[in-house]
Design a protein around this motif. Structure first.
Motif, PDB file in Angstrom:
ATOM      1  N   UNK B 109      34.966  53.721  -9.680  1.00  0.00           N
ATOM      2  CA  UNK B 109      36.157  52.949 -10.033  1.00  0.00           C
ATOM      3  C   UNK B 109      35.835  51.466 -10.190  1.00  0.00           C
ATOM      4  N   UNK B 154      36.125  56.611  -1.797  1.00  0.00           N
ATOM      5  CA  UNK B 154      36.142  56.385  -3.244  1.00  0.00           C
ATOM      6  C   UNK B 154      37.484  55.820  -3.693  1.00  0.00           C
ATOM      7  N   UNK B 155      38.552  56.200  -2.993  1.00  0.00           N
ATOM      8  CA  UNK B 155      39.868  55.668  -3.349  1.00  0.00           C
ATOM      9  C   UNK B 155      40.097  54.310  -2.707  1.00  0.00           C
ATOM     10  N   UNK B 158      38.722  50.729  -3.960  1.00  0.00           N
ATOM     11  CA  UNK B 158      39.362  50.013  -5.063  1.00  0.00           C
ATOM     12  C   UNK B 158      40.515  49.128  -4.607  1.00  0.00           C
TER      13      UNK B 158
END
Lengths: 292, 377, 304
Positions: B109, B154-155, B158
């Motif tokens: 991301x 991973x989320x 961001x």
């Protein structure tokens, strides 16, 4: 060789790992030795003409025909192109195989992605249109194309062969790639979009790499189908000779040992590809299991 | 500000107004209004098929609503593409890219948004979930719990204004799930983002969230703090979906300035007015099984207590911390009682005649009746 | 859905239909080139084949459009024997290939699971014939089965074959060739379904008082039915239309000519296009009827 073998080969090429249960020893046996012995004999039977073809590629052939054994030689292998027609036909087959593989793989992959990822009207009609060529006997497909080229006044040649090969490979590419696409979690592409990937980035960075094994399998399959096709080719080749049509035509007057050399070499290369892909899959599987 | 190349400073409000989502053949969400305050840990709780995952997908931008608006931090993002929203999702299946390493997954991301030092930031996020030592592995080489944490990193990396979690713990076993529940909560405190957590597990929702919205058939049944939802359910669905309830339906026979009396099986049950949604006509009232006391003799009248009985004990099941009794009361039905195991063995045996009492302030009155609503598990 | 028909069990394809799908112009862009190709080079040729099959021939030999239904009557009347023979040979080859392949596929798919390496090795041997030229392996059989080849001399030595008897050129050689060439098509789909067969079903069956044979008949065979159906179709369709095995330069003779040979010689040698076209249409029609009846009767029409 018929085009219908497609799926079957696709399965071999893609060599998907799987998790099944191993049967416990000694349960439900059809006679302890009967089945293994039968299987070994059956496999040996399947190999007879292959062994024959390879052995006769080393035959010190005397006359036109390569039927009687007259001694071992390597001359056929070292001088494959001594028989110029064989080599020319082989080259033509490679060329046709490459072009039709590329065309069929691109067109088929596009359809497969659309079938798996999008909703659209006339879905079942599209599915039927892709299924029908696989259920059509090759003579019918060959005769149909030839009739069309005839009425449209298109001269037969390499172009018409490529058109025909792309046609029968197309359905098999769709089926192979579709199976791969269907096994992918749609959430992977959603995750790509969620993580700020634009549609083109998601396709390039997620969809395409994940589909690659399926696309590769489809391409290998297309090439094998194209390379060995005879029936459809013969209807649409005109004066052009591919490797199979060369053999068909020479069958009357005798086939040079060089044809056996080429067939044997192609066979060995194909088997090597399959064996290597199996080994790679299995060792990757082992590594994964080991890390866990 | 574009969400493309800057981090959200903190969590943002999420506001859904008049959202409906119709698919061919069925309606997933019907006229939904919902406001989630910035920085909160919000749980959307409901049975499968209630529309909670669709709601999440609408917020993420993976679906478009048929009607209504989605505002994040006051900005209308209804028609914005998912990759242009300051929102990230932890998927139910984790959706880790199998062809990339853990590190590349986490940095994905950041790279798309052209943030500076994506690799460094990804390592930092992996340290947050204590997996930095596995950065070079492929996702398939991790255990379920580790994959879950990578998906979270991973989320979170961001710094989205809104982090969506779609049944993120569904695939884990019970023990790991408990552990991850605590971890998620800690991480939420640390990063201060707004978490929206979708789950069908009422215990998970209640342990983790500040605010829980119970969803059923595309509508929000009730929303509030977990204690409030449990102690004072408004509908039969909530009363039965969150824990267990004993529900009685009967006519309101009299009412005072601060309570109503309901006829149930020849007895009068009193419920405070401020704990009842409806004050006249036929109403459904209820009480939680653990609020009941089992009595082996008829109690003396006490205005602060409700009494039901006599009934006969038809089943006793011992579950460690407590014992569950099922009591059949003629004219009322089966009543469930949870009793703490303060003494050794059950207090009464099957076949015993018992009365049950509870403090008036523990009862609640619902706005609907259980016949009209098929309650969840 | 049609496409999974030959896929032997289709695998995870079913899961996808539940996935949310997007409707967009992208789909059109993706579909259009391939669909156009199929229409242009598959549908149009079929139509042109139908038109050709109805053409009339003028006395000077030129063909013209017309509705000459008589072409069908004439073709079927003249070549009835070959049509009948083609389907007879194809069915025979399919049945023999099934009987040959099932035990082999069962051994590889179920028994050999304990040894993954052996399993892969045997599987490769099953597909090995694919990789050597179809025509060359058929010619190899022609030599092996020829009058002075080892098989005939051995059989004559054992007096199992009369001194004047042949194998090549006879129907038996054609059926043999068809069977041999399509065994891998039969074996692989059956293997695919058997390989996925959960041994627990067999255990459950024997737990429920079924003996080995009963389990095989009541559990194993029904569970591998999708593979059997795929395999028989993959064998039957190309076998019915084949003309290489029956060609006189290969394994066939004058008494073993198949419909494929007739179509080929009428189209490419005699240039009698209407007859070749009419026979093609008849062949395709009969195959479609046989296949759809077969798939319906075997209860696997959800595969289509």
């Amino acid at each position: 060789m018929s085009a219908q073998e497609g799926l079957v080969l696709g399965k071999i090429y893609s060599a998907e790992p799987d998790a099944r249960r191993t049967p416990p020893r000694g349960r439900f046996s059809l006679g302890k030795w009967l089945l293994p012995v039968y299987s070994a004999l059956a496999l040996a039977f399947l190999l007879i003409p292959i062994v024959y073809t390879i052995v006769f590629s080393f035959n010190a052939q005397t006359g036109k025909s390569n039927i009687a054994w007259s001694g071992f030689t390597l001359a056929n292998w070292s001088g494959v192109c001594a028989e110029q027609d064989v080599c020319a036909a082989f080259g033509t087959s490679i060329l046709i195989g490459l072009v039709s593989t590329i065309a069929a793989t691109i067109l088929g992959t596009m359809i497969a992605i659309a079938l798996v990822r999008y909703r659209f009207p006339f879905r079942s009609a599209v599915s039927l249109l892709i299924f029908l060529p696989m259920a059509t006997p090759e003579v019918v497909m060959g005769a149909g194309l030839a009739a069309q080229f005839l009425s449209a006044g298109i001269p037969k040649g390499i172009g018409t062969i490529i058109i025909a090969h792309t046609l029968f490979c197309l359905s098999f590419v769709v089926v192979t790639v579709k199976a791969r696409a269907a096994s992918l979690d749609p959430a992977l592409e959603e995750a790509g979009r969620d993580l700020y990937g634009s549609p083109s980035q998601v396709f390039r960075l997620i969809t395409l790499p994940l589909l690659l094994p399926g696309i590769l399998a489809a391409a290998l399959l297309s090439f094998s189908l194209s390379f060995d096709d005879f029936i459809i080719t013969y209807f649409n080749s005109g004066t052009v000779q591919t490797f199979p049509t060369y053999i068909y035509i020479s069958a009357q007057r005798g086939i040079p040992a060089q044809a056996n050399v080429i067939a044997s070499a192609v066979f060995l290369i194909a088997i090597a590809i399959v064996v290597i892909s199996q080994i790679v899959t299995q060792s990757r599987q082992k590594r994964l299991n080991a890390v866990r | 500000m574009t969400p493309q190349n800057s981090f959200a400073d903190s969590g943002a409000d999420l506001e859904l107004t008049g959202i409906s989502k119709r698919f061919p053949g069925f309606t997933a969400i019907e006229n939904l209004d919902l406001t989630i305050p910035a920085g909160s840990f919000f749980a959307l709780l409901g049975p499968s098929g209630c529309g909670k995952t669709t709601t999440l997908r609408l917020v993420a931008g993976l679906e478009e609503p048929t009607t209504g608006q989605i505002l994040i931090g006051g900005k209308d993002l209804t028609r914005t593409k998912p990759y242009q929203r300051p929102v990230n999702t932890v998927f139910q299946s984790y959706a880790l890219f199998p062809h990339m390493t853990v590190l590349d997954n986490v940095a994905f991301g950041l790279k798309r948004r052209r943030m500076s030092d994506p690799i460094g930031k990804a390592h930092e996020a992996l340290r947050l979930v204590e997996l930095d030592h596995l950065a070079g592995r492929k996702p398939q080489q991790l255990s379920g719990g580790q994959q879950q944490r990578v998906a979270l990193a991973r989320a979170v990396v961001n710094r989205p204004a809104l982090l969506l979690l779609d049944e993120p713990l569904g695939a884990l076993d019970l023990k790991l799930r408990r552990q991850m529940q605590l971890e998620l909560k800690t991480i939420q405190n640390e990063v201060g983002l707004t978490f929206v957590h979708v789950t069908h597990d009422q215990e998970e929702a209640m342990t983790m969230a500040d605010t829980v919205a119970v969803m059923n058939k595309g509508r929000i049944e009730q929303m509030g703090a977990p204690e409030d939802l449990y102690e004072l359910p408004h509908t039969a669905f909530v009363a039965n979906f969150l824990g267990q309830s004993n529900l009685f339906t009967g006519p309101v026979s009299s009412s005072t300035s601060n309570s109503i009396s309901v006829e149930v099986g020849g007895r009068r049950i009193v419920v405070p007015k401020d704990r009842a949604q409806v004050h006249d006509g036929t109403v459904t009232i209820g009480v939680r099984p653990e609020k009941l006391t089992l009595l082996t003799a008829a109690p003396a009248n006490d205005s602060g207590e409700n009494v039901i009985g006599p009934g006969r004990v038809i089943d006793v099941s011992f579950s460690g911390v407590s014992t569950q009794y099922v009591v059949a009361v003629p004219g009322v039905g089966d009543i469930i009682v949870f009793a703490q195991n303060m003494v050794f063995g059950p207090v009464v045996e099957v076949g015993a005649e018992v009365w049950m009492s509870w403090t008036v302030d523990h009862g609640f009155g619902l706005s609907d009746s259980p016949e009209l609503v098929s309650a969840g598990a | 859905m049609a496409i999974t028909a030959f896929g032997a069990g289709g695998g995870p394809a079913a899961a996808v239909d539940a996935a949310p799908k997007r409707r967009s112009w992208v789909a059109l862009f993706l579909l259009l080139p391939g669909i156009l190709y199929l229409v242009l080079f598959f549908i149009v040729p079929l139509v042109s084949l139908i038109i050709t099959s109805l053409e009339t021939q003028s006395p000077d030999g030129a063909f013209a459009y017309g509705f000459q239904w008589q072409n069908y009557v004439d073709s079927v009347g003249t070549f009835g024997t070959q049509i009948w023979r083609s389907f007879f040979f194809a069915i025979l080859a399919t049945v023999i290939a099934l009987l040959f392949s099932y035990p082999l596929a069962y051994f590889i798919g179920v028994k050999a699971r304990r040894w993954p390496l052996l399993q892969s090795f045997m599987l490769i041997l099953v597909v090995a014939p694919f990789f050597i030229s179809f025509l060359l392996r058929t010619l190899a059989w022609k030599t092996i089965l020829s009058d002075d080849g080892p098989v005939v001399s051995a059989l004559k030595g054992l007096s199992l074959l009369g001194p004047q008897a042949h194998i090549t050129g006879e129907p038996i050689a054609v059926v043999f060739g068809l069977t041999y060439n399509f065994i891998p098509f039969m074996c692989l789909p059956i293997y695919t379904t058997l390989e996925r067969l959960d041994i627990r079903y067999l255990e459950a069956s024997s737990d429920l008082y079924a003996g080995g044979w009963a389990t095989f008949r009541k559990v194993t065979i029904p569970l591998s039915l999708p593979g059997i159906v795929s395999g028989t179709l993959l064998t039957f369709i190309p076998a019915a239309g084949d003309y290489v095995n029956a060609s006189q330069d290969f394994l066939g003779g004058t008494s073993s000519t198949m419909i494929g040979n007739v179509i080929q010689s009428n189209f490419l040698v005699q240039e009698n296009y209407p007859v070749a076209a009419a026979l093609s249409i008849v062949l395709m029609f009969v195959i479609l009827v046989v296949v759809s009846v077969y798939v319906k009767r075997s209860g696997t029409d959800d595969l289509l």
